[in-house]
Design a protein around this motif. Structure first.
Motif, PDB file in Angstrom:
ATOM      1  N   ARG A 139       0.459  15.992 -12.322  1.00  0.00           N
ATOM      2  CA  ARG A 139      -0.865  16.467 -12.753  1.00  0.00           C
ATOM      3  C   ARG A 139      -1.580  15.465 -13.667  1.00  0.00           C
ATOM      4  O   ARG A 139      -2.231  15.842 -14.642  1.00  0.00           O
ATOM      5  CB  ARG A 139      -0.763  17.813 -13.451  1.00  0.00           C
ATOM      6  N   ALA A 140      -1.437  14.184 -13.339  1.00  0.00           N
ATOM      7  CA  ALA A 140      -2.124  13.146 -14.108  1.00  0.00           C
ATOM      8  C   ALA A 140      -3.617  13.170 -13.787  1.00  0.00           C
ATOM      9  O   ALA A 140      -4.020  13.581 -12.698  1.00  0.00           O
ATOM     10  CB  ALA A 140      -1.537  11.777 -13.763  1.00  0.00           C
ATOM     11  N   PRO A 141      -4.457  12.717 -14.712  1.00  0.00           N
ATOM     12  CA  PRO A 141      -5.898  12.629 -14.430  1.00  0.00           C
ATOM     13  C   PRO A 141      -6.176  11.656 -13.280  1.00  0.00           C
ATOM     14  O   PRO A 141      -5.407  10.726 -13.033  1.00  0.00           O
ATOM     15  CB  PRO A 141      -6.491  12.097 -15.743  1.00  0.00           C
ATOM     16  N   PHE A 142      -7.294  11.868 -12.624  1.00  0.00           N
ATOM     17  CA  PHE A 142      -7.632  11.096 -11.433  1.00  0.00           C
ATOM     18  C   PHE A 142      -7.660   9.597 -11.705  1.00  0.00           C
ATOM     19  O   PHE A 142      -7.136   8.804 -10.927  1.00  0.00           O
ATOM     20  CB  PHE A 142      -8.980  11.570 -10.870  1.00  0.00           C
ATOM     21  N   ARG A 160       0.828  -1.215   0.000  1.00  0.00           N
ATOM     22  CA  ARG A 160       0.000   0.000   0.000  1.00  0.00           C
ATOM     23  C   ARG A 160       0.853   1.250   0.000  1.00  0.00           C
ATOM     24  O   ARG A 160       0.500   2.257  -0.618  1.00  0.00           O
ATOM     25  CB  ARG A 160      -0.928   0.005   1.210  1.00  0.00           C
ATOM     26  N   VAL A 161       1.996   1.198   0.666  1.00  0.00           N
ATOM     27  CA  VAL A 161       2.893   2.355   0.713  1.00  0.00           C
ATOM     28  C   VAL A 161       3.433   2.657  -0.680  1.00  0.00           C
ATOM     29  O   VAL A 161       3.510   3.817  -1.088  1.00  0.00           O
ATOM     30  CB  VAL A 161       4.039   2.109   1.719  1.00  0.00           C
ATOM     31  N   ALA A 162       3.798   1.621  -1.422  1.00  0.00           N
ATOM     32  CA  ALA A 162       4.264   1.822  -2.792  1.00  0.00           C
ATOM     33  C   ALA A 162       3.158   2.423  -3.655  1.00  0.00           C
ATOM     34  O   ALA A 162       3.404   3.327  -4.466  1.00  0.00           O
ATOM     35  CB  ALA A 162       4.741   0.502  -3.381  1.00  0.00           C
ATOM     36  N   GLY A 163       1.937   1.952  -3.472  1.00  0.00           N
ATOM     37  CA  GLY A 163       0.809   2.503  -4.224  1.00  0.00           C
ATOM     38  C   GLY A 163       0.566   3.965  -3.913  1.00  0.00           C
ATOM     39  O   GLY A 163       0.331   4.769  -4.814  1.00  0.00           O
ATOM     40  N   VAL A 164       0.642   4.315  -2.647  1.00  0.00           N
ATOM     41  CA  VAL A 164       0.461   5.725  -2.265  1.00  0.00           C
ATOM     42  C   VAL A 164       1.595   6.568  -2.834  1.00  0.00           C
ATOM     43  O   VAL A 164       1.381   7.694  -3.301  1.00  0.00           O
ATOM     44  CB  VAL A 164       0.377   5.873  -0.725  1.00  0.00           C
ATOM     45  N   GLY A 165       2.809   6.033  -2.821  1.00  0.00           N
ATOM     46  CA  GLY A 165       3.953   6.765  -3.384  1.00  0.00           C
ATOM     47  C   GLY A 165       3.768   7.048  -4.863  1.00  0.00           C
ATOM     48  O   GLY A 165       4.030   8.161  -5.332  1.00  0.00           O
ATOM     49  N   VAL A 166       3.319   6.056  -5.611  1.00  0.00           N
ATOM     50  CA  VAL A 166       3.066   6.253  -7.038  1.00  0.00           C
ATOM     51  C   VAL A 166       1.934   7.254  -7.238  1.00  0.00           C
ATOM     52  O   VAL A 166       1.996   8.112  -8.124  1.00  0.00           O
ATOM     53  CB  VAL A 166       2.759   4.904  -7.725  1.00  0.00           C
ATOM     54  N   ALA A 167       0.908   7.170  -6.419  1.00  0.00           N
ATOM     55  CA  ALA A 167      -0.210   8.119  -6.531  1.00  0.00           C
ATOM     56  C   ALA A 167       0.264   9.546  -6.292  1.00  0.00           C
ATOM     57  O   ALA A 167      -0.114  10.463  -7.028  1.00  0.00           O
ATOM     58  CB  ALA A 167      -1.314   7.751  -5.551  1.00  0.00           C
TER      59      ALA A 167
END
Length: 99
Positions: free
Chosen positions: A79-82, A65-72
């Motif tokens: 400024r990528a789309p949601f 989950r930490v890696a996912g949050v980092g990528v997000a």
């Protein structure tokens, strides 16, 4: 006994709502009040994300989950789309869990 708790909680919620509606407009229109009201949802959402990403019950965890949050966060800074942010974070977390 449970019904008394439900009734008391209902009355407390109604009183809190009534108190919020009774605040004078001059208080609500102050610049400080407007700024604070605009920032409260951001702070609450950030706290929710932090608790969901870094905690498992009472323990602090560092997993996919930490890696996912980092990528997000990185995609948001670009400024990528949601939908791209959500898909990128989910894909990253899935790949890290696969490994």
């Amino acid at each position: 006994m449970i019904w008394w708790a439900v009734i008391i909680a209902s009355l407390a919620c109604y009183a809190l709502k009534l108190a919020g509606l009774s605040v004078p407009d001059r208080v609500l229109e102050r610049p400080l009040t407007v700024r604070v009201a605009a920032l409260i949802p951001v702070g609450l959402l950030g706290a929710l994300v932090a608790v969901q990403a870094f905690a498992d019950g009472q323990a602090l965890v560092l997993d996919a989950r930490v890696a996912g949050v980092g990528v997000a966060v990185g995609l948001l800074l670009l400024r990528a789309p949601f939908l791209v942010v959500v898909a990128g974070a989910a894909l990253t977390a899935a790949l890290v869990r696969l490994i």
